[in-house]
Design an enzyme around this catalytic site. Structure first.
Site, PDB file in Angstrom:
ATOM      1  N   HIS A  56       3.437  -6.818 -13.253  1.00 56.93           N
ATOM      2  CA  HIS A  56       4.272  -6.263 -12.176  1.00 56.93           C
ATOM      3  C   HIS A  56       5.177  -7.387 -11.674  1.00 56.93           C
ATOM      4  O   HIS A  56       4.868  -8.037 -10.679  1.00 56.93           O
ATOM      5  CB  HIS A  56       3.401  -5.727 -11.054  1.00 56.93           C
ATOM      6  CG  HIS A  56       4.154  -4.919 -10.053  1.00 56.93           C
ATOM      7  ND1 HIS A  56       3.589  -3.849  -9.379  1.00 56.93           N
ATOM      8  CD2 HIS A  56       5.419  -5.005  -9.589  1.00 56.93           C
ATOM      9  CE1 HIS A  56       4.480  -3.324  -8.548  1.00 56.93           C
ATOM     10  NE2 HIS A  56       5.595  -4.000  -8.674  1.00 56.93           N
ATOM     11  N   HIS A  63       4.169 -13.869  -8.425  1.00 54.44           N
ATOM     12  CA  HIS A  63       3.204 -14.109  -9.496  1.00 54.44           C
ATOM     13  C   HIS A  63       3.926 -14.010 -10.857  1.00 54.44           C
ATOM     14  O   HIS A  63       4.507 -14.999 -11.294  1.00 54.44           O
ATOM     15  CB  HIS A  63       1.943 -13.247  -9.415  1.00 54.44           C
ATOM     16  CG  HIS A  63       2.143 -11.806  -9.030  1.00 54.44           C
ATOM     17  ND1 HIS A  63       2.998 -10.946  -9.689  1.00 54.44           N
ATOM     18  CD2 HIS A  63       1.565 -11.072  -8.044  1.00 54.44           C
ATOM     19  CE1 HIS A  63       2.923  -9.754  -9.136  1.00 54.44           C
ATOM     20  NE2 HIS A  63       2.072  -9.796  -8.133  1.00 54.44           N
ATOM     21  N   GLU A  87       5.474  -2.797 -14.780  1.00 54.08           N
ATOM     22  CA  GLU A  87       5.563  -2.025 -13.545  1.00 54.08           C
ATOM     23  C   GLU A  87       6.641  -2.611 -12.651  1.00 54.08           C
ATOM     24  O   GLU A  87       6.943  -3.811 -12.711  1.00 54.08           O
ATOM     25  CB  GLU A  87       4.244  -2.100 -12.771  1.00 54.08           C
ATOM     26  CG  GLU A  87       3.050  -1.591 -13.505  1.00 54.08           C
ATOM     27  CD  GLU A  87       1.802  -1.690 -12.661  1.00 54.08           C
ATOM     28  OE1 GLU A  87       1.656  -2.629 -11.872  1.00 54.08           O
ATOM     29  OE2 GLU A  87       0.964  -0.778 -12.789  1.00 54.08           O
ATOM     30  N   HIS A 208      -5.369   0.665  -9.302  1.00 50.35           N
ATOM     31  CA  HIS A 208      -5.364  -0.075  -8.033  1.00 50.35           C
ATOM     32  C   HIS A 208      -6.768  -0.121  -7.435  1.00 50.35           C
ATOM     33  O   HIS A 208      -7.349   0.901  -7.070  1.00 50.35           O
ATOM     34  CB  HIS A 208      -4.366   0.430  -6.989  1.00 50.35           C
ATOM     35  CG  HIS A 208      -4.000  -0.664  -6.012  1.00 50.35           C
ATOM     36  ND1 HIS A 208      -2.890  -1.481  -6.175  1.00 50.35           N
ATOM     37  CD2 HIS A 208      -4.617  -1.090  -4.894  1.00 50.35           C
ATOM     38  CE1 HIS A 208      -2.851  -2.362  -5.173  1.00 50.35           C
ATOM     39  NE2 HIS A 208      -3.879  -2.140  -4.384  1.00 50.35           N
ATOM     40  N   HIS A 232      -6.679  -7.196 -10.235  1.00 59.75           N
ATOM     41  CA  HIS A 232      -7.251  -8.052  -9.194  1.00 59.75           C
ATOM     42  C   HIS A 232      -8.754  -8.243  -9.367  1.00 59.75           C
ATOM     43  O   HIS A 232      -9.248  -9.377  -9.474  1.00 59.75           O
ATOM     44  CB  HIS A 232      -6.945  -7.478  -7.804  1.00 59.75           C
ATOM     45  CG  HIS A 232      -7.262  -8.425  -6.697  1.00 59.75           C
ATOM     46  ND1 HIS A 232      -6.348  -9.308  -6.167  1.00 59.75           N
ATOM     47  CD2 HIS A 232      -8.430  -8.654  -6.045  1.00 59.75           C
ATOM     48  CE1 HIS A 232      -6.924 -10.029  -5.221  1.00 59.75           C
ATOM     49  NE2 HIS A 232      -8.185  -9.654  -5.120  1.00 59.75           N
TER      50      HIS A 232
HETATM   51  C1  LIG Z   1       0.929  -0.693  -8.942  1.00 58.47           C
HETATM   52  C2  LIG Z   1      -0.370  -1.315  -8.613  1.00 58.47           C
HETATM   53  O1  LIG Z   1      -1.200  -0.738  -7.985  1.00 58.47           O
HETATM   54  C3  LIG Z   1      -0.638  -2.639  -9.154  1.00 58.47           C
HETATM   55  O2  LIG Z   1      -0.376  -2.574 -10.496  1.00 58.47           O
HETATM   56  C4  LIG Z   1       0.240  -3.738  -8.652  1.00 58.47           C
HETATM   57  O3  LIG Z   1       0.625  -4.528  -9.735  1.00 58.47           O
HETATM   58  C5  LIG Z   1      -0.503  -4.615  -7.722  1.00 58.47           C
HETATM   59  O4  LIG Z   1       0.407  -5.624  -7.359  1.00 58.47           O
HETATM   60  P1  LIG Z   1      -0.154  -7.035  -6.902  1.00 58.47           P
HETATM   61  O5  LIG Z   1      -0.920  -7.627  -8.066  1.00 58.47           O
HETATM   62  O6  LIG Z   1       1.100  -7.798  -6.533  1.00 58.47           O
HETATM   63  O7  LIG Z   1      -1.068  -6.757  -5.722  1.00 58.47           O
HETATM   64  N1  LIG Z   2      -1.462  -0.234 -11.752  1.00 59.11           N
HETATM   65  C1  LIG Z   2      -2.622  -0.913 -11.233  1.00 59.11           C
HETATM   66  C2  LIG Z   2      -2.701  -2.281 -11.812  1.00 59.11           C
HETATM   67  O1  LIG Z   2      -1.969  -2.615 -12.737  1.00 59.11           O
HETATM   68  C3  LIG Z   2      -3.684  -3.257 -11.286  1.00 59.11           C
HETATM   69  O2  LIG Z   2      -4.037  -2.982  -9.967  1.00 59.11           O
HETATM   70  P1  LIG Z   2      -5.222  -3.909  -9.378  1.00 59.11           P
HETATM   71  O3  LIG Z   2      -6.410  -3.737 -10.285  1.00 59.11           O
HETATM   72  O4  LIG Z   2      -4.724  -5.325  -9.384  1.00 59.11           O
HETATM   73  O5  LIG Z   2      -5.477  -3.370  -7.986  1.00 59.11           O
END
Ligand SMILES: CC(=O)[C@@H](O)[C@H](O)COP(=O)(O)O
Ligand SMILES: NCC(=O)COP(=O)(O)O
Length: 260
Positions: A56, A63, A87, A208, A232
């Site tokens: 993203h 990042h 994304e 997410h 994450h």
């Molecule tokens: C769209 C989504 O929910 C995630 O893919 C997004 O990439 C989270 O972005 P951050 O890693 O910047 O929190």
């Molecule tokens: N589209 C969700 C994604 O790519 C990752 O979201 P997250 O696991 O970092 O919350």
């Protein structure tokens, strides 16, 4: 063959795991160094069975940077069947990257420039008219389009009318409810949204705050999920276990969810 099936982790092709490497880049950017390597972590994730890589690249490059994409695109091009998912907000910096790298999939996310993280899906009443030509452009380039949406069954007919291939269900509300008394009600809403999307002929992705603890239950309750993108929580787990073990843990959760 789907690594899940070849590895025996699933009796049949299951939900694909796309590893989001945003947080590897976040750590790398704290120093004028090249470690941890985004491409190396992506390679390790693919080696152990991840289906694809998600990034993203936000406008502020907190990042993932645009400069990260050529190496990631080259890595994925070497892996038949592995998918690259980029994304972003198509009204900001995403479209030039889609035009240049032509990823397997782009996911349109309605984030504002300085937003701390993604926390809502599209408002089609406000943005649908502007989205339609960009969806058409990406598809004409051979890029599958997924729209980041809240779990709202009523929105799926509009998503279809806009021309998207898939929707990605924003799953933080489920993650926040996991283990709570109202989890069942929240999952029912996600299942209704997925069924509405499927009824419109849309593919269903999800992402997410998904993790190794909440993923299997989600997949058991929500039908037809083609892809989960997880970043994450996976990278946090990889700090404890290593990337191989953290990815395998999620692949087992997917296989468990597929068995019902
Ligand atoms: C769209 C989504 O929910 C995630 O893919 C997004 O990439 C989270 O972005 P951050 O890693 O910047 O929190
Ligand atoms: N589209 C969700 C994604 O790519 C990752 O979201 P997250 O696991 O970092 O919350």
């Amino acid at each position: 063959m789907n690594p899940l099936v070849s590895s025996g982790l699933a009796a049949h092709p299951a939900t694909a795991l796309s590893v989001n490497v945003n947080k590897v880049a976040l750590l790398r950017n704290q120093r004028a160094l090249t470690i941890p390597s985004v491409t190396r972590i992506a390679e390790l994730a693919l080696d152990v069975g991840a289906h694809g890589i998600t990034v993203h690249p936000r406008p502020d490059e907190r990042h993932i940077r645009a400069a990260d994409l050529p190496e990631l695109a080259a890595l994925l091009a070497e892996r038949p069947g592995a998918e690259f998912n980029i994304e972003g907000n198509p009204f900001h910096n995403l479209m030039p990257l889609v035009r240049r790298f032509r990823p397997d999939q782009c996911t349109f996310v309605p984030d504002a420039v300085g937003q701390s993280t993604s926390d809502h899906g599209w408002d089609f009443a406000a943005d649908g008219e502007r989205l339609a030509p960009l969806i058409a452009e990406a598809r004409a380039l051979g890029v599958r389009v997924s729209l980041f949406v809240d779990a709202d069954p009523a929105a799926m007919a509009t998503a279809r009318a806009l021309g998207t291939d898939r929707v990605e269900l924003y799953t933080e509300p489920y993650a926040a409810a996991h283990g709570a008394p109202h989890q069942r009600e929240v999952l029912a809403r996600f299942a209704a949204a997925a069924n509405a999307a499927l009824a419109e002929g849309l593919g269903v992705n999800a992402g997410h705050d998904l993790n190794h603890e909440n993923l299997a239950e989600f997949l058991r309750a929500v039908p037809g999920v083609l892809e989960v993108s997880i970043g994450h929580a996976l990278i946090a787990r990889a700090l404890e276990l290593g990337i191989d073990a953290a990815v395998r843990e999620l692949l087992r959760a997917i296989a468990s969810g597929a068995r019902g």
